[in-house]
Design an enzyme around this catalytic site. Structure first.
Site, PDB file in Angstrom:
ATOM      1  N   VAL A   1       2.818  -4.177   7.000  1.00 45.73           N
ATOM      2  CA  VAL A   1       1.683  -3.321   7.318  1.00 45.73           C
ATOM      3  C   VAL A   1       1.628  -2.293   6.209  1.00 45.73           C
ATOM      4  CG1 VAL A   1       0.687  -1.669   8.928  1.00 45.73           C
ATOM      5  CG2 VAL A   1       1.883  -3.700   9.801  1.00 45.73           C
ATOM      6  N   ASP A   2       0.624  -2.442   5.357  1.00 42.47           N
ATOM      7  CA  ASP A   2       0.478  -1.604   4.174  1.00 42.47           C
ATOM      8  C   ASP A   2      -0.533  -0.495   4.447  1.00 42.47           C
ATOM      9  OD1 ASP A   2       0.217  -0.587   1.593  1.00 42.47           O
ATOM     10  OD2 ASP A   2       0.149  -2.537   0.648  1.00 42.47           O
TER      11      ASP A   2
END
Length: 183
Positions: free
Chosen positions: A113-114
């Site tokens: 999850v960026d």
């Protein structure tokens, strides 16, 4: 950790800065995540793990083998990077199996999850399909991600670096590395 000397063919001509998580650290953490997910659901829960391809495939394969309970598996294909090392912010759904999620306990499995854009876009779409529950398990989580909903399970907190290995790629290269490293 510094990067050990790697044959250049194995790295596709790219230079790694450092190894963040070794093969052993990943294995141990995936074991813990598998036990936690198995414990979170009762015997009557119809558990479905929904992997986001392509990056989650290695993590997903290891994770499902460590969840000691019946489950089903399927995938969504999304893209937000293309060949770049920075997310474009434009999330494209390339494959949607249109599964019947009604009444099912769904765990979305994400490699990293960026920015949060991918999760924020697909969760409402999945929630509209009526699952009993909808949770997120992320191998890597960047604390600066602007998520509408926090992951229920996180393998490791990720730095701001661009990461590769264990399924994560840079323009389709370096997925094969058994560890997670920064470029």
């Amino acid at each position: 950790m510094k990067v050990a000397s790697e044959p250049s063919a194995r790295l596709g001509g790219r230079k790694l800065r450092r190894i963040l998580h070794t093969e052993e650290q990943i294995r141990d953490r995936v074991d813990e995540l598998g036990r936690a997910i198995a414990a979170a659901y009762g015997p009557d829960d119809d558990l479905l793990l929904l992997g986001l391809l392509k990056g989650s495939f290695v993590f997903m394969a290891d994770l499902v083998r460590r969840i000691d309970r019946p489950l089903h598996v399927d995938f969504l294909v999304v893209s937000s990077y293309g060949a770049a090392q920075v997310s474009s912010g434009q999330v494209r759904l390339l494959y949607d199996p249109r599964l019947d999620l009604a009444g099912r306990s769904v765990v979305v499995v994400e490699d990293i999850v960026d920015s949060g854009a991918t999760v924020n876009q697909i969760f409402p779409m999945l929630a509209d399909r009526g699952p009993k529950s909808l949770d997120l398990c992320a191998l890597l989580y960047k604390p600066g991600a602007a998520l509408d909903r926090a992951p229920r399970w996180v393998g490791f907190e990720a730095p701001g670096d661009f990461l590769v290995g264990y399924g994560l790629d840079c323009a389709e290269d370096l997925r094969h590395l058994p560890y997670i490293a920064s470029l």
